[in-house]
Design an enzyme around this catalytic site. Structure first.
Site, PDB file in Angstrom:
ATOM      1  N   GLN A 188       0.913  -1.080  -0.079  1.00 48.92           N
ATOM      2  CA  GLN A 188       0.574   0.211  -0.021  1.00 48.92           C
ATOM      3  C   GLN A 188       0.732   1.234  -0.003  1.00 48.92           C
ATOM      4  O   GLN A 188       0.993   2.424  -0.842  1.00 48.92           O
ATOM      5  CB  GLN A 188      -1.054   0.505   1.410  1.00 48.92           C
ATOM      6  CG  GLN A 188      -2.261   1.523   1.249  1.00 48.92           C
ATOM      7  CD  GLN A 188      -2.929   1.209   2.408  1.00 48.92           C
ATOM      8  OE1 GLN A 188      -2.252   0.770   3.386  1.00 48.92           O
ATOM      9  NE2 GLN A 188      -3.728   2.447   2.884  1.00 48.92           N
ATOM     10  N   ILE A 236       8.899  -8.988  -2.278  1.00 52.25           N
ATOM     11  CA  ILE A 236       8.534 -10.747  -2.987  1.00 52.25           C
ATOM     12  C   ILE A 236       7.165 -10.460  -3.878  1.00 52.25           C
ATOM     13  O   ILE A 236       6.782 -11.674  -4.730  1.00 52.25           O
ATOM     14  CB  ILE A 236       8.363 -12.345  -1.899  1.00 52.25           C
ATOM     15  CG1 ILE A 236       7.211 -11.255  -1.029  1.00 52.25           C
ATOM     16  CG2 ILE A 236       9.596 -12.065  -0.894  1.00 52.25           C
ATOM     17  CD1 ILE A 236       6.995 -12.403   0.283  1.00 52.25           C
ATOM     18  N   TYR A 246       2.279  -8.551  15.434  1.00 47.93           N
ATOM     19  CA  TYR A 246       2.560  -6.992  14.875  1.00 47.93           C
ATOM     20  C   TYR A 246       2.759  -6.174  15.583  1.00 47.93           C
ATOM     21  O   TYR A 246       4.414  -6.038  15.361  1.00 47.93           O
ATOM     22  CB  TYR A 246       1.106  -7.271  14.113  1.00 47.93           C
ATOM     23  CG  TYR A 246       1.320  -5.552  13.232  1.00 47.93           C
ATOM     24  CD1 TYR A 246       2.808  -5.750  12.146  1.00 47.93           C
ATOM     25  CD2 TYR A 246       0.821  -4.504  13.390  1.00 47.93           C
ATOM     26  CE1 TYR A 246       2.394  -4.467  11.415  1.00 47.93           C
ATOM     27  CE2 TYR A 246       1.049  -3.265  12.779  1.00 47.93           C
ATOM     28  CZ  TYR A 246       1.881  -3.616  11.090  1.00 47.93           C
ATOM     29  OH  TYR A 246       1.866  -2.379  10.824  1.00 47.93           O
ATOM     30  N   LYS A 299       6.709  -4.520  16.737  1.00 52.39           N
ATOM     31  CA  LYS A 299       6.614  -3.365  15.626  1.00 52.39           C
ATOM     32  C   LYS A 299       7.732  -2.417  16.907  1.00 52.39           C
ATOM     33  O   LYS A 299       8.502  -1.629  17.060  1.00 52.39           O
ATOM     34  CB  LYS A 299       5.558  -2.533  15.978  1.00 52.39           C
ATOM     35  CG  LYS A 299       4.671  -2.915  14.269  1.00 52.39           C
ATOM     36  CD  LYS A 299       5.912  -1.996  13.400  1.00 52.39           C
ATOM     37  CE  LYS A 299       5.718  -2.192  11.744  1.00 52.39           C
ATOM     38  NZ  LYS A 299       6.347  -2.443  10.895  1.00 52.39           N
TER      39      LYS A 299
HETATM   40  P1  NAD Z   1       1.945  -3.763   2.820  1.00 51.06           P
HETATM   41  O1  NAD Z   1       1.065  -4.800   3.739  1.00 51.06           O
HETATM   42  O2  NAD Z   1       0.398  -3.475   1.734  1.00 51.06           O
HETATM   43  O3  NAD Z   1       2.866  -4.544   1.759  1.00 51.06           O
HETATM   44  C1  NAD Z   1       3.988  -4.748   2.479  1.00 51.06           C
HETATM   45  C2  NAD Z   1       4.453  -5.030   1.316  1.00 51.06           C
HETATM   46  O4  NAD Z   1       6.030  -6.429   1.783  1.00 51.06           O
HETATM   47  C3  NAD Z   1       3.940  -6.390   0.642  1.00 51.06           C
HETATM   48  O5  NAD Z   1       3.787  -5.996  -0.553  1.00 51.06           O
HETATM   49  C4  NAD Z   1       4.335  -7.724   0.394  1.00 51.06           C
HETATM   50  O6  NAD Z   1       4.224  -8.919  -0.293  1.00 51.06           O
HETATM   51  C5  NAD Z   1       5.657  -7.411   1.102  1.00 51.06           C
HETATM   52  N1  NAD Z   1       6.391  -8.574   2.141  1.00 51.06           N
HETATM   53  C6  NAD Z   1       6.037  -9.359   3.019  1.00 51.06           C
HETATM   54  N2  NAD Z   1       7.004 -10.213   3.169  1.00 51.06           N
HETATM   55  C7  NAD Z   1       8.265  -9.721   2.106  1.00 51.06           C
HETATM   56  C8  NAD Z   1       9.508 -10.606   2.138  1.00 51.06           C
HETATM   57  N3  NAD Z   1       9.831 -11.516   2.894  1.00 51.06           N
HETATM   58  N4  NAD Z   1      10.173 -10.045   1.509  1.00 51.06           N
HETATM   59  C9  NAD Z   1      10.285  -8.780   0.199  1.00 51.06           C
HETATM   60  N5  NAD Z   1       9.079  -7.816   0.877  1.00 51.06           N
HETATM   61  C10 NAD Z   1       7.741  -9.007   1.639  1.00 51.06           C
HETATM   62  O7  NAD Z   1       1.867  -3.328   4.253  1.00 51.06           O
HETATM   63  P2  NAD Z   1       2.323  -1.406   3.888  1.00 51.06           P
HETATM   64  O8  NAD Z   1       0.940  -0.950   4.360  1.00 51.06           O
HETATM   65  O9  NAD Z   1       2.863  -0.989   2.890  1.00 51.06           O
HETATM   66  O10 NAD Z   1       2.666  -1.384   5.258  1.00 51.06           O
HETATM   67  C11 NAD Z   1       4.651  -0.815   5.099  1.00 51.06           C
HETATM   68  C12 NAD Z   1       4.994  -0.484   6.355  1.00 51.06           C
HETATM   69  O11 NAD Z   1       4.379   0.696   7.192  1.00 51.06           O
HETATM   70  C13 NAD Z   1       4.684  -1.793   6.807  1.00 51.06           C
HETATM   71  O12 NAD Z   1       5.915  -1.809   8.095  1.00 51.06           O
HETATM   72  C14 NAD Z   1       3.844  -1.646   7.907  1.00 51.06           C
HETATM   73  O13 NAD Z   1       3.967  -2.029   9.596  1.00 51.06           O
HETATM   74  C15 NAD Z   1       3.647   0.233   8.347  1.00 51.06           C
HETATM   75  N6  NAD Z   1       2.421  -0.024   8.542  1.00 51.06           N
HETATM   76  C16 NAD Z   1       1.819   0.762   7.462  1.00 51.06           C
HETATM   77  C17 NAD Z   1       0.449   1.305   8.513  1.00 51.06           C
HETATM   78  C18 NAD Z   1      -0.598   1.119   7.834  1.00 51.06           C
HETATM   79  O14 NAD Z   1      -1.996   1.933   7.220  1.00 51.06           O
HETATM   80  N7  NAD Z   1      -0.400   1.256   5.506  1.00 51.06           N
HETATM   81  C19 NAD Z   1      -0.335   2.004   9.290  1.00 51.06           C
HETATM   82  C20 NAD Z   1       1.274   1.872   9.990  1.00 51.06           C
HETATM   83  C21 NAD Z   1       2.416   1.045   9.844  1.00 51.06           C
HETATM   84  C1  AKB Z   2      -2.398  -2.469  10.609  1.00 48.06           C
HETATM   85  O1  AKB Z   2      -3.572  -2.354  10.771  1.00 48.06           O
HETATM   86  O2  AKB Z   2      -2.260  -3.274  10.978  1.00 48.06           O
HETATM   87  C2  AKB Z   2      -1.208  -1.150   9.972  1.00 48.06           C
HETATM   88  C3  AKB Z   2      -0.873  -0.355  11.301  1.00 48.06           C
HETATM   89  C4  AKB Z   2      -2.075   0.893  11.927  1.00 48.06           C
HETATM   90  O3  AKB Z   2      -0.453  -0.990  11.351  1.00 48.06           O
HETATM   91  N1  AKB Z   2      -2.780  -0.137   9.085  1.00 48.06           N
END
Ligand code: NAD
Ligand code: AKB
Length: 321
Positions: free
Chosen positions: A12, A35, A141, A145
């Site tokens: 995302q 991946i 999770y 974190k």
């Molecule tokens: P996402 O799940 O959309 O994307 C994560 C990506 O990591 C995926 O495309 C997946 O294929 C890839 N992935 C999984 N295992 C893998 C591996 N072994 N090697 C390489 N790639 C791998 O997540 P996101 O929303 O883009 O989140 C990115 C970061 O931001 C994460 O650390 C997440 O915890 C953090 N985060 C996201 C949000 C949110 O609301 N989107 C909120 C807080 C924190």
């Molecule tokens: C989740 O809901 O897991 C994420 C986050 C807030 O880390 N969007």
């Protein structure tokens, strides 16, 4: 010229961060890795390579061969998915970060990696949640974190690795679907409003969580990375937020443009329990004071922009006048 590596780039955040990095640091090389196959939007803009962040040798090799100086490490397993496979979540979230930090130590790279509101737990003051406070999360999770925040602090203190990060709230965006989190409803609701005129929420009415629109989230990452190091007291795991939403509050704002939109509830106990353990409102004073953080989108402007842009992507008429 920067040489930037993005892991988890097909997710995302990465789908939009990669083009934003190419835009902000024009002339720089950005290598997007994941991946899974790149999304259409991602494939259009950057060079893409397959990279599994749990494979230390491949991470190290790519960083060395490409002369990388900056890593945005986004690869992770998010909260709801992690509860279904906690062992895998530990491996991706912790081993992946450890390998990236080791490669950054060896090759002198700067690292950005996001933490989350999930780094807090049921014992944390929920409204407002201070920058420095009790962190005893009860999800896998969340455990990864907090451990990741501490590991980044350790690598900075011990090896002088410039590891920076923010605690993102739930992120709302229209380009790529969310990746299996507890806050995903805040994206799904827009798709449902435009395509069906109704949405069934898996969180109970009144469940308030911090949220942010993706353009602000991307800006937060890049502004923190551009901040002078001597201005940062925390460096890593900054609370950032933009708005506080519950399913009904978001539905009301959508109804300003789609008056017939209806919301009902079918609660998922797993995600409800997770949401109840998270903050209701982060205090982001440290980010504001140390590197000038301020969100640009509030609930009204985010909803308008989401409806216009998502309608365009889905090929339906925008309800925004
Ligand atoms: P996402 O799940 O959309 O994307 C994560 C990506 O990591 C995926 O495309 C997946 O294929 C890839 N992935 C999984 N295992 C893998 C591996 N072994 N090697 C390489 N790639 C791998 O997540 P996101 O929303 O883009 O989140 C990115 C970061 O931001 C994460 O650390 C997440 O915890 C953090 N985060 C996201 C949000 C949110 O609301 N989107 C909120 C807080 C924190
Ligand atoms: C989740 O809901 O897991 C994420 C986050 C807030 O880390 N969007």
């Amino acid at each position: 010229m920067k040489r930037i590596l993005v892991t988890g780039a097909a997710g995302q955040i990465g789908t939009e961060l990669v083009p934003a990095l190419l835009d902000r640091y024009s002339g720089s090389r950005v290598i997007a890795t994941d991946i899974k196959e790149p999304t259409e939007a991602l494939a259009a803009g950057a060079r893409f390579e397959a990279l599994d962040c749990t494979d230390a040798g491949s991470c190290r090799r790519l960083i060395e061969e490409q002369g990388i100086d900056t890593v945005y490490h986004l690869a992770a397993v998010l909260s709801a998915t992690a509860e279904g496979m906690p062992q895998k979540a530990w491996s991706v979230n912790m081993d992946g970060l450890f390998h990236m930090l080791e490669a950054c130590r060896e090759f002198g790279c700067t690292l950005f990696t996001p933490s989350s509101i999930a780094a807090f737990g049921p014992g944390t003051p929920a409204d407002p949640t201070p920058q420095d406070t009790l962190q005893r999360p009860n999800t896998m999770y969340g455990v990864t974190k907090v451990a990741g925040e501490l590991l980044c602090d350790y690598y900075h203190a011990r090896y002088d690795v410039d590891a920076r990060g923010v605690r993102y709230p739930g992120l709302i965006s229209y380009m790529a679907p969310p990746g299996g989190g507890t806050t995903d409803y805040a994206v799904e609701i827009f798709h449902a409003a435009l395509m069906a005129g109704r949405y069934t929420s898996y969180l109970e009415p009144g469940t308030q969580l911090d949220m942010m629109y993706m353009p602000d989230a991307l800006r937060a990452a890049m502004e923190l990375m551009d901040a002078p190091a001597d201005a940062l007291k925390h460096r890593n795991a900054f609370n950032v937020t933009a708005m506080q939403l519950s399913p009904e509050r978001l539905a009301d704002a959508i109804r300003a443009h789609i008056p017939q939109f209806t919301l009902d509830f079918d609660v998922d106990p797993v995600r409800q329990r997770i949401a109840e353990s998270w903050p209701r409102r982060l205090d982001d004073t440290a980010a504001r004071e140390e590197w000038g953080w301020a969100p640009e989108y509030d609930l009204r402007t985010m909803v308008e922009d989401m409806l216009v842009r998502l309608a365009e992507r889905l090929g339906v008429t925008s309800p925004v006048a």
